[in-house]
Design a protein around this motif. Structure first.
Motif, PDB file in Angstrom:
ATOM      1  N   SER A  93      57.896  -8.697 -19.621  1.00 20.05           N
ATOM      2  CA  SER A  93      56.655  -9.458 -19.670  1.00 20.05           C
ATOM      3  C   SER A  93      55.700  -8.985 -18.583  1.00 20.05           C
ATOM      4  CB  SER A  93      56.933 -10.957 -19.499  1.00 20.05           C
ATOM      5  OG  SER A  93      55.718 -11.676 -19.386  1.00 20.05           O
ATOM      6  N   ILE A 136      56.597  -7.983 -24.509  1.00 19.36           N
ATOM      7  CA  ILE A 136      56.297  -9.181 -25.281  1.00 19.36           C
ATOM      8  C   ILE A 136      54.866  -9.644 -25.028  1.00 19.36           C
ATOM      9  CG2 ILE A 136      58.699  -9.972 -25.384  1.00 19.36           C
ATOM     10  CD1 ILE A 136      57.859 -12.002 -23.139  1.00 19.36           C
ATOM     11  N   ASN A 153      57.640 -15.920 -28.947  1.00 20.04           N
ATOM     12  CA  ASN A 153      58.303 -14.766 -28.342  1.00 20.04           C
ATOM     13  C   ASN A 153      59.810 -14.810 -28.557  1.00 20.04           C
ATOM     14  OD1 ASN A 153      56.459 -12.816 -26.891  1.00 20.04           O
ATOM     15  ND2 ASN A 153      55.649 -14.751 -26.123  1.00 20.04           N
TER      16      ASN A 153
END
Length: 340
Positions: free
Chosen positions: A8, A313, A322
């Motif tokens: 992330s 993501i 997600n």
């Protein structure tokens, strides 16, 4: 078998279309996503660190919080920009986070990339020494960090301390045994991959790399991985290194998936200038129905060469969506490729 984690960048924005509108949203959602990912069987939760941006920064409080809420999933970074870091203070933070997580920290560090502000590391109090570049400074900080997390004493104790000292020179505390073997270098070139191998760091190769041959990214990365492993062997390290690559991969199983990512079906590598002197290649996204993805991913030479795959993501789409994207890969793609 292959370890599969998520990566992330931690974007947030006050836009009404975003499900992650504040830094608080990002931090709490990241903890919740790591918990959900562990329940799904995902192997790792990793975070990119950027400064002066509405993105993930100050990684150790987040990693420690995830470590306290989970029990199996690896937690890590990909990567921390060492131009901004005090290696001593970082060693204490990393040791504490790793102990809270019972030895699950996988710490990706690097020289960093172009940032939001000019020479942002100067605002943090750092400047290259005479004759150094900022990249040299990052590698110097990294080498200091690697040395102090070994756990050997190096500081001369006060003869009249506030508290009794153990005998000999003192080390930084808290020390976490084994962390040194779980440090990775985010390498953007073949040369830095070889340098990382010599120092006994694992290798992280992202979706961005110096364009050194004009070949597709996955081919250049596969060659980078081979050079890294050869240098590791020549260095005589006693353990096997780990290697990760990052990819944007979306299995299209619902109308919402197709609405979000269907336009990436024919994505291609792109080439551009990352700074005034560095030509870089940016990796394509993979977006297709699962059966098509399986065939495409089987041709990605870098993924096949790595033991760990980090899936980037879209953090602003929220925890539930997600988790759905990760479950798609684990359920509909990974088994057919022999990763599960």
């Amino acid at each position: 078998m292959k370890k599969i984690g998520f990566l992330s960048f931690g974007h947030w924005t006050p836009s009404p279309q975003s499900r992650t509108r504040t830094a608080s949203d990002f931090l709490h959602q990241s903890i919740d996503l790591a918990v959900a990912a562990e329940e799904l069987g995902v192997d790792g939760a990793y975070f990119r660190v950027h400064h002066f941006a509405r993105q993930a920064a100050s990684p150790f409080p987040l990693l420690a919080a995830i470590g306290a809420r989970t029990s199996k999933i690896e937690i890590g970074t990909g990567v921390i920009d060492m131009r901004y870091e005090n290696p001593m203070y970082m060693a204490e933070d990393a040791g504490a986070a790793d102990l809270i997580a019972d030895g699950r920290l996988q710490l990706g560090i690097s020289r960093g990339s172009p940032e939001q502000v000019i020479d942002g590391w100067r605002y943090f109090g750092y400047a290259p020494a005479e004759g150094e570049t900022d990249a040299d400074m990052a590698r110097r900080h990294a080498e200091t960090f690697l040395t102090v997390i070994e756990g050997e004493g190096f500081a001369r104790p006060n003869p009249r301390p506030m508290f009794p000292n153990p005998p000999g020179l003192l080390r930084l505390e808290p020390h976490s045994e084994g962390l040194r073997e779980r440090v990775w270098w985010g390498s953007g070139s073949n040369a830095t991959g070889v340098w990382a191998a010599k120092l006994g760091m694992n290798l992280q190769s992202s979706t961005l790399k110096d364009d050194e041959t004009g070949e597709p990214l996955h081919v250049q990365q596969r060659k980078q991985i081979e050079a890294f492993r050869e240098a590791w062997k020549e260095a005589g390290h006693s353990r096997e290194p780990r290697v990760s690559v990052s990819r944007s991969i979306f299995a299209l199983t619902t109308d919402l998936d197709r609405a979000y990512f269907g336009g990436d079906r024919n994505s291609q590598d792109q080439v551009g200038m990352i700074d005034e002197t560095t030509r870089a290649i940016f990796g394509r996204s993979y977006a297709a129905e699962p059966d098509v993805l399986v065939k495409e991913l089987a041709q990605d030479e870098a993924i096949q060469a790595a033991d760990t795959l980090l899936l980037t993501i879209p953090s602003q789409l929220g925890v539930d969506y997600n988790a759905h994207l990760l479950e798609n890969i684990l359920t509909h793609v990974a088994p057919d490729l022999g990763w599960r």
